[in-house]
Design a protein around this motif. Structure first.
Motif, PDB file in Angstrom:
ATOM      1  N   VAL A 171       0.792  -1.141  -0.165  1.00  0.00           N
ATOM      2  CA  VAL A 171      -0.141   0.254   0.515  1.00  0.00           C
ATOM      3  C   VAL A 171       0.833   1.014   0.097  1.00  0.00           C
ATOM      4  CG1 VAL A 171      -1.776   1.178   1.486  1.00  0.00           C
ATOM      5  CG2 VAL A 171      -1.807  -1.161   1.228  1.00  0.00           C
ATOM      6  N   LEU A 172       0.967   1.631  -0.835  1.00  0.00           N
ATOM      7  CA  LEU A 172       1.410   3.345  -1.012  1.00  0.00           C
ATOM      8  C   LEU A 172       0.744   4.287  -1.035  1.00  0.00           C
ATOM      9  CD1 LEU A 172       3.324   2.212  -4.318  1.00  0.00           C
ATOM     10  CD2 LEU A 172       4.150   1.617  -1.983  1.00  0.00           C
ATOM     11  N   LEU A 173       1.025   5.701  -0.258  1.00  0.00           N
ATOM     12  CA  LEU A 173       0.447   6.290   0.049  1.00  0.00           C
ATOM     13  C   LEU A 173       0.955   7.869  -1.073  1.00  0.00           C
ATOM     14  CD1 LEU A 173       0.829   6.225   4.431  1.00  0.00           C
ATOM     15  CD2 LEU A 173      -1.116   5.366   2.379  1.00  0.00           C
ATOM     16  N   GLU A 229      -0.827  -7.195  -6.480  1.00  0.00           N
ATOM     17  CA  GLU A 229      -1.654  -6.032  -6.593  1.00  0.00           C
ATOM     18  C   GLU A 229      -0.950  -5.206  -5.812  1.00  0.00           C
ATOM     19  OE1 GLU A 229      -6.170  -5.372  -6.297  1.00  0.00           O
ATOM     20  OE2 GLU A 229      -5.586  -7.457  -6.251  1.00  0.00           O
ATOM     21  N   LEU A 230      -1.304  -3.378  -6.385  1.00  0.00           N
ATOM     22  CA  LEU A 230      -0.438  -2.182  -6.041  1.00  0.00           C
ATOM     23  C   LEU A 230      -1.934  -1.543  -5.352  1.00  0.00           C
ATOM     24  CD1 LEU A 230       1.863  -1.185  -5.386  1.00  0.00           C
ATOM     25  CD2 LEU A 230       2.668  -0.320  -7.384  1.00  0.00           C
ATOM     26  N   VAL A 231      -1.653  -1.179  -4.085  1.00  0.00           N
ATOM     27  CA  VAL A 231      -2.496  -0.111  -3.521  1.00  0.00           C
ATOM     28  C   VAL A 231      -1.832   1.334  -3.768  1.00  0.00           C
ATOM     29  CG1 VAL A 231      -4.076  -0.102  -1.531  1.00  0.00           C
ATOM     30  CG2 VAL A 231      -3.585  -1.651  -2.829  1.00  0.00           C
ATOM     31  N   PHE A 232      -3.034   2.547  -4.272  1.00  0.00           N
ATOM     32  CA  PHE A 232      -2.634   3.773  -4.167  1.00  0.00           C
ATOM     33  C   PHE A 232      -3.432   4.359  -3.049  1.00  0.00           C
ATOM     34  CE2 PHE A 232       0.827   2.744  -7.597  1.00  0.00           C
ATOM     35  CZ  PHE A 232       2.032   3.110  -7.364  1.00  0.00           C
ATOM     36  N   MET A 251      -3.889  -2.962 -10.407  1.00  0.00           N
ATOM     37  CA  MET A 251      -3.640  -1.175  -9.421  1.00  0.00           C
ATOM     38  C   MET A 251      -5.181  -1.281  -8.550  1.00  0.00           C
ATOM     39  SD  MET A 251      -1.194   0.995 -10.351  1.00  0.00           S
ATOM     40  CE  MET A 251      -2.244   1.494 -11.904  1.00  0.00           C
ATOM     41  N   ALA A 252      -5.535  -1.164  -6.939  1.00  0.00           N
ATOM     42  CA  ALA A 252      -6.171  -0.216  -7.069  1.00  0.00           C
ATOM     43  C   ALA A 252      -5.729   1.088  -6.774  1.00  0.00           C
ATOM     44  CB  ALA A 252      -6.923  -1.273  -5.839  1.00  0.00           C
ATOM     45  N   LYS A 298      -9.464  -1.401  -9.933  1.00  0.00           N
ATOM     46  CA  LYS A 298     -10.175  -1.193  -8.627  1.00  0.00           C
ATOM     47  C   LYS A 298     -10.073   0.063  -8.264  1.00  0.00           C
ATOM     48  CE  LYS A 298      -9.599  -6.019  -7.104  1.00  0.00           C
ATOM     49  NZ  LYS A 298      -8.681  -6.534  -6.143  1.00  0.00           N
ATOM     50  N   VAL A 299     -11.219   0.256  -7.581  1.00  0.00           N
ATOM     51  CA  VAL A 299     -11.093   1.865  -6.941  1.00  0.00           C
ATOM     52  C   VAL A 299     -11.516   1.395  -5.741  1.00  0.00           C
ATOM     53  CG1 VAL A 299     -12.041   2.900  -8.380  1.00  0.00           C
ATOM     54  CG2 VAL A 299     -13.783   1.711  -7.146  1.00  0.00           C
ATOM     55  N   ILE A 300     -11.074   2.605  -4.628  1.00  0.00           N
ATOM     56  CA  ILE A 300     -11.218   2.194  -3.276  1.00  0.00           C
ATOM     57  C   ILE A 300     -11.975   3.561  -2.876  1.00  0.00           C
ATOM     58  CG2 ILE A 300      -9.873   1.976  -0.468  1.00  0.00           C
ATOM     59  CD1 ILE A 300      -7.884   0.377  -2.511  1.00  0.00           C
ATOM     60  N   LEU A 301     -13.007   3.224  -1.467  1.00  0.00           N
ATOM     61  CA  LEU A 301     -14.312   4.267  -1.475  1.00  0.00           C
ATOM     62  C   LEU A 301     -14.046   3.768   0.182  1.00  0.00           C
ATOM     63  CD1 LEU A 301     -16.931   3.391  -4.071  1.00  0.00           C
ATOM     64  CD2 LEU A 301     -14.868   5.495  -3.408  1.00  0.00           C
ATOM     65  N   ASN A 302     -14.146   5.010   0.357  1.00  0.00           N
ATOM     66  CA  ASN A 302     -13.794   5.067   2.623  1.00  0.00           C
ATOM     67  C   ASN A 302     -14.711   6.607   2.909  1.00  0.00           C
ATOM     68  OD1 ASN A 302     -13.238   5.634   4.556  1.00  0.00           O
ATOM     69  ND2 ASN A 302     -11.203   4.771   4.682  1.00  0.00           N
TER      70      ASN A 302
END
Length: 253
Positions: free
Chosen positions: A9-11, A46-49, A77-78, A99-103
Motif C-alpha cells: 500500500v503506497l500513500l 497487486e498494488l494499492v495507491f 492496481m487499486a 479497482k477503486v477503493i471507497l472510504n
C-alpha cells in the motif's frame, strides 16, 4: 503462486510517496514512478495507491499522476482517495486501474457504491473501513484520513457496504498503522465474520508471520502493508522491498 494476495500500500501526498504512523507524521519515502518500477521487477500480486491528502484538501484524484503511474505498472492496481462521483470512478478505470477503493464517500452517499458496482462490477469496488479503538475498547469508524469520527457502528456500516455491492473490504486499524507490530486480529476476525465478501487485512504488518496470522486467525483473504515494503532495518531506512516469492508460497495458503 500463493493464492493469498500480498499487496503493498503506497500513500500519495502531492507528487510523492509518504508513510505515516497512526495516520500522522507522514515521512517522504520516494517517487511513485520509481516505486512502481521496482515493484514491477518484484512481480507483486497487486498494488494499492491511496491519496491521503485528496479528501482532507477537498479535491478529487490527481488524474495526471495516476496516468503516469498506470503507464508504468505491469500488475493489477487499486486506487483510493477523493473519489466522490461515478465519473471519477470511470476515469480511474479508463486509465488502467482495476479497482477503486471507497472510504469517506459511502458514509454520505452509499449509492455511489451501487452505481459503480452496477456498471463496472462488484469485483472492481473495494469498501475501506478505517477503525480505531475508543477508551472503552469499542471500535470507532473514521473517515477523511482518520480526521472525522463517524457515528455509525462497524457492523451496520459493513452491512451497508456489502448490501450496496462492494466486492471486498479493506480493513485498517489506525492505531496499528506504521507500527509494524502486527495486525489487529480481533478486528479482522470480527469483520470477516460479519461479511461474506473477501477481507483485506491492513495496518500493522511487520513480517511474513503477521501475514500468516491475519489469514489463519483473522480469516483475511488477502494482506496489505505499507511500512514493511518501504522500510528496512531497525532504523527504518527507506528501501522498496518485497518478500521472496518462495517464502510467500511456502508460508501462505
Amino acid at each position: 503462486m500463493n493464492k493469498t494476495r500480498v499487496m503493498p500500500v503506497l500513500l500519495l501526498r502531492g507528487q510523492g510517496l509518504v508513510k505515516t504512523v497512526k495516520f500522522k507524521n507522514p515521512k517522504y519515502v520516494g517517487d511513485p514512478i520509481n516505486a512502481v518500477r521496482i515493484f514491477n521487477e518484484k512481480e507483486v500480486d497487486e498494488l494499492v495507491f491511496l491519496d491521503i491528502a485528496a479528501t482532507p484538501e477537498g479535491r478529487g484524484p490527481d488524474f495526471d499522476l495516476l496516468s503516469d503511474i498506470a503507464s508504468e505498472a505491469f500488475m493489477p492496481m487499486a486506487y483510493g482517495g477523493g473519489i466522490t462521483t461515478l465519473e471519477q470512478v470511470r476515469r480511474i478505470f479508463e486509465l488502467g486501474f482495476e479497482k477503486v477503493i471507497l472510504n469517506s464517500a459511502p458514509y454520505k452517499n452509499p449509492g455511489l457504491i451501487a452505481e459503480a458496482a452496477g456498471i463496472f462490477g462488484s469485483q472492481s469496488v473495494v469498501g475501506c473501513v478505517d477503525v480505531r479503538k475508543t477508551l472503552l475498547g469499542r471500535y470507532e469508524l473514521c473517515s477523511d484520513s482518520g480526521r472525522v469520527k463517524e457515528k455509525i457502528g462497524l457492523t451496520e456500516h459493513l452491512a451497508t457496504l456489502t448490501r450496496c455491492g462492494v466486492g471486498e473490504i479493506l480493513v485498517n486499524n489506525i492505531d496499528r498503522d506504521g507500527t509494524m507490530a502486527g495486525y489487529d486480529l480481533k478486528l479482522l476476525s470480527e469483520v470477516s465474520g460479519a461479511v461474506t465478501v473477501p477481507v483485506i487485512a491492513c495496518g500493522g504488518a511487520g513480517n511474513v508471520d503477521h501475514f500468516v496470522q491475519a489469514v489463519q486467525d483473522g480469516h483475511a483473504s488477502a494482506v496489505a502493508a505499507g511500512s514493511l515494503f518501504v522500510f528496512m532495518g531497525p532504523h527504518r531506512a527507506v528501501l522498496i522491498n518485497y518478500p521472496e516469492r518462495k517464502v510467500l508460497t511456502e508460508r501462505l495458503p
